[in-house]
Design an enzyme around this catalytic site. Structure first.
Site, PDB file in Angstrom:
ATOM      1  N   ILE A 152       0.831  -1.206   0.000  1.00 18.05           N
ATOM      2  CA  ILE A 152       0.000   0.000   0.000  1.00 18.05           C
ATOM      3  C   ILE A 152       0.867   1.258   0.000  1.00 18.05           C
ATOM      4  O   ILE A 152       1.989   1.268   0.503  1.00 18.05           O
ATOM      5  CB  ILE A 152      -0.966   0.034   1.209  1.00 18.05           C
ATOM      6  CG1 ILE A 152      -0.195   0.109   2.535  1.00 18.05           C
ATOM      7  CG2 ILE A 152      -1.883  -1.180   1.184  1.00 18.05           C
ATOM      8  CD1 ILE A 152      -1.074   0.382   3.747  1.00 18.05           C
ATOM      9  N   CYS A 153       0.317   2.304  -0.598  1.00 13.34           N
ATOM     10  CA  CYS A 153       0.913   3.641  -0.542  1.00 13.34           C
ATOM     11  C   CYS A 153      -0.255   4.634  -0.554  1.00 13.34           C
ATOM     12  O   CYS A 153      -1.394   4.261  -0.315  1.00 13.34           O
ATOM     13  CB  CYS A 153       1.893   3.870  -1.690  1.00 13.34           C
ATOM     14  SG  CYS A 153       1.117   3.968  -3.311  1.00 13.34           S
ATOM     15  N   ARG A 154       0.023   5.887  -0.857  1.00 17.72           N
ATOM     16  CA  ARG A 154      -1.030   6.903  -0.834  1.00 17.72           C
ATOM     17  C   ARG A 154      -2.077   6.673  -1.921  1.00 17.72           C
ATOM     18  O   ARG A 154      -3.272   6.687  -1.661  1.00 17.72           O
ATOM     19  CB  ARG A 154      -0.396   8.294  -0.985  1.00 17.72           C
ATOM     20  CG  ARG A 154      -1.395   9.418  -0.953  1.00 17.72           C
ATOM     21  CD  ARG A 154      -0.708  10.784  -1.066  1.00 17.72           C
ATOM     22  NE  ARG A 154      -1.698  11.807  -1.328  1.00 17.72           N
ATOM     23  CZ  ARG A 154      -2.159  12.128  -2.536  1.00 17.72           C
ATOM     24  NH1 ARG A 154      -1.714  11.500  -3.603  1.00 17.72           N
ATOM     25  NH2 ARG A 154      -3.066  13.069  -2.680  1.00 17.72           N
TER      26      ARG A 154
END
Length: 113
Positions: free
Chosen positions: A68-70
């Site tokens: 996951i990231c932004r």
């Protein structure tokens, strides 16, 4: 992307997997520390994107790894890298934490690897 087939999971599906099958899912947040300090998916492990090459060997190959990231862009790059390293159980969170928040799902402080 990157000539590989990046598997994706959406926020509601991930939330359901974490609720029903959390022993077989590992969430890895690859954002920078300042971003993660505001919160992440409960139970996520924080490994900044730049550190993934040095920590890939610590990732559990017997679990589904959700990166996951932004927004989903950096995590897709990490998924591609991990696939190149022989991981076939990696998933990109479609839309990243923006999609997670829009779905009204909870955030928590991160764990470190």
């Amino acid at each position: 992307m990157f000539g590989l087939n990046i598997k994706e999971i959406d926020a509601p599906e991930l939330a359901q997997r974490l609720e029903n099958d959390h022993d077989h899912v590992c969430v890895v947040d690859v954002r920078e520390p300042v971003e993660v300090s505001a919160g992440t998916i409960p139970g996520a492990v924080h490994i900044p994107m730049r550190s993934i090459p040095w920590h890939a060997g610590e990732l559990e190959r017997d679990k589904d790894l959700v990166i996951i990231c932004r927004s989903g862009a950096r995590s897709a790059q990490v998924c591609a890298f991990l696939q190149q390293q022989g991981f076939d159980n990696v998933y990109n969170l479609r839309g990243g934490l923006i999609a997670w928040a829009r779905a009204g799902l909870p955030a928590a402080l991160p764990r470190t690897a």
